[in-house]
Design a protein around this motif. Structure first.
Motif, PDB file in Angstrom:
ATOM      1  N   GLY A 149     -11.422  -4.811  -4.199  1.00 37.00           N
ATOM      2  CA  GLY A 149     -10.534  -5.910  -3.868  1.00 37.00           C
ATOM      3  C   GLY A 149      -9.140  -5.421  -3.491  1.00 37.00           C
ATOM      4  N   TYR A 150      -8.202  -6.384  -3.318  1.00 42.26           N
ATOM      5  CA  TYR A 150      -6.853  -6.049  -2.854  1.00 42.26           C
ATOM      6  C   TYR A 150      -5.800  -6.685  -3.760  1.00 42.26           C
ATOM      7  N   ASN A 151      -4.634  -6.050  -3.816  1.00 40.03           N
ATOM      8  CA  ASN A 151      -3.421  -6.646  -4.359  1.00 40.03           C
ATOM      9  C   ASN A 151      -2.510  -6.970  -3.189  1.00 40.03           C
ATOM     10  N   GLU A 152      -1.762  -8.072  -3.319  1.00 42.38           N
ATOM     11  CA  GLU A 152      -0.853  -8.482  -2.255  1.00 42.38           C
ATOM     12  C   GLU A 152       0.578  -8.498  -2.770  1.00 42.38           C
ATOM     13  N   ARG A 153       1.500  -8.111  -1.874  1.00 37.21           N
ATOM     14  CA  ARG A 153       2.915  -8.082  -2.248  1.00 37.21           C
ATOM     15  C   ARG A 153       3.754  -8.500  -1.050  1.00 37.21           C
ATOM     16  N   VAL A 154       4.750  -9.356  -1.327  1.00 38.70           N
ATOM     17  CA  VAL A 154       5.671  -9.774  -0.265  1.00 38.70           C
ATOM     18  C   VAL A 154       6.695  -8.666  -0.066  1.00 38.70           C
ATOM     19  N   ARG A 174      -1.125  -5.888   2.006  1.00 41.00           N
ATOM     20  CA  ARG A 174      -2.275  -5.768   1.106  1.00 41.00           C
ATOM     21  C   ARG A 174      -2.490  -4.313   0.711  1.00 41.00           C
ATOM     22  N   TYR A 175      -2.780  -4.094  -0.559  1.00 42.06           N
ATOM     23  CA  TYR A 175      -3.043  -2.765  -1.084  1.00 42.06           C
ATOM     24  C   TYR A 175      -4.428  -2.743  -1.734  1.00 42.06           C
ATOM     25  N   ALA A 176      -5.219  -1.764  -1.355  1.00 41.16           N
ATOM     26  CA  ALA A 176      -6.546  -1.642  -1.964  1.00 41.16           C
ATOM     27  C   ALA A 176      -6.416  -1.263  -3.434  1.00 41.16           C
ATOM     28  N   ARG A 177      -7.210  -1.891  -4.267  1.00 38.56           N
ATOM     29  CA  ARG A 177      -7.213  -1.581  -5.695  1.00 38.56           C
ATOM     30  C   ARG A 177      -8.082  -0.363  -5.994  1.00 38.56           C
ATOM     31  N   SER A 178      -7.879   0.195  -7.179  1.00 38.16           N
ATOM     32  CA  SER A 178      -8.734   1.270  -7.683  1.00 38.16           C
ATOM     33  C   SER A 178      -9.630   0.714  -8.778  1.00 38.16           C
TER      34      SER A 178
END
Length: 204
Positions: free
Chosen positions: A78-83, A115-119
């Protein structure tokens, strides 16, 4: 020392006897092994093509296992999102119903989201044990006898030819061609290009 030389000569003689002896009496010849003694006679064409059966060794997996590994992957974790900032755009908020002309506009502030891919930990299949399989492949070599002296009667030239895999797990075949008993000394020169095996044999 003499005993060692005699033993070496005997070993070479036995190896030569074990090789298949093939008379080159046509343009196309097939050999059942990866090596042979090729015999040139008065009936041999100036160019011959010989097909050898070459053992090709290849690495294969004999047993598989599973293990837990940590990966960074959007599709798996999944992904994390950040403004990370904002941008603006102008939009029409009121139009003339008759001609569609914009009567009033408004500036909107839009966030820029990255968007950043999670580990995460996932199960992975891996090869736990490797082995080797050997298969036989047909491979052709072209040999040209260039301006060699004519042979008469029972005269003959013999050449030891060995086809071998260039490297373990590879697809290329190389040839070792060595004059054995010849009416005059010969040179063997490789001429093949782009994976095509071709050799020219001529007088030194």
């Amino acid at each position: 020392m003499k005993k060692l030389i005699a033993l070496l000569a005997l070993t070479l003689s036995l190896a030569a006897i074990a090789q298949e002896r093939v008379v080159l009496n046509s343009k196309d010849i097939s050999v059942n092994n990866a090596e042979a003694i090729l015999v040139r006679t008065s009936e041999t064409p100036s160019v011959v093509e010989v097909v050898f059966q070459v053992p090709m060794a290849q690495q294969v997996c004999q047993a598989y296992g599973t293990r837990i590994v940590v990966v960074t992957s959007g599709s798996q974790c999944g992904y994390n999102e950040r403004v990370t900032g904002y941008t603006t755009r102008t939009v029409c908020t009121r139009k003339n119903p008759h001609n569609g002309q914009c009567l009033r506009t408004e500036t909107q502030r839009i966030p820029v989201v990255q968007r950043y891919a999670r580990s995460c930990s996932v199960s992975e299949t891996y090869c736990a044990s490797y082995g080797t399989v050997t298969r036989y492949e047909s491979d052709k070599v072209r040999i040209k006898f260039k301006n060699l002296p004519s042979l008469g009667g029972t005269e003959e030239d013999t050449f030891s030819v060995r086809a071998r895999q260039r490297s373990y797990d590879g697809e290329n075949v190389v040839y070792d061609i060595t004059p054995m008993q010849t009416v005059v000394p010969y040179n063997v020169e490789k001429k093949g290009i782009l994976g095509y095996d071709s050799y020219v044999i001529e007088v030194k």
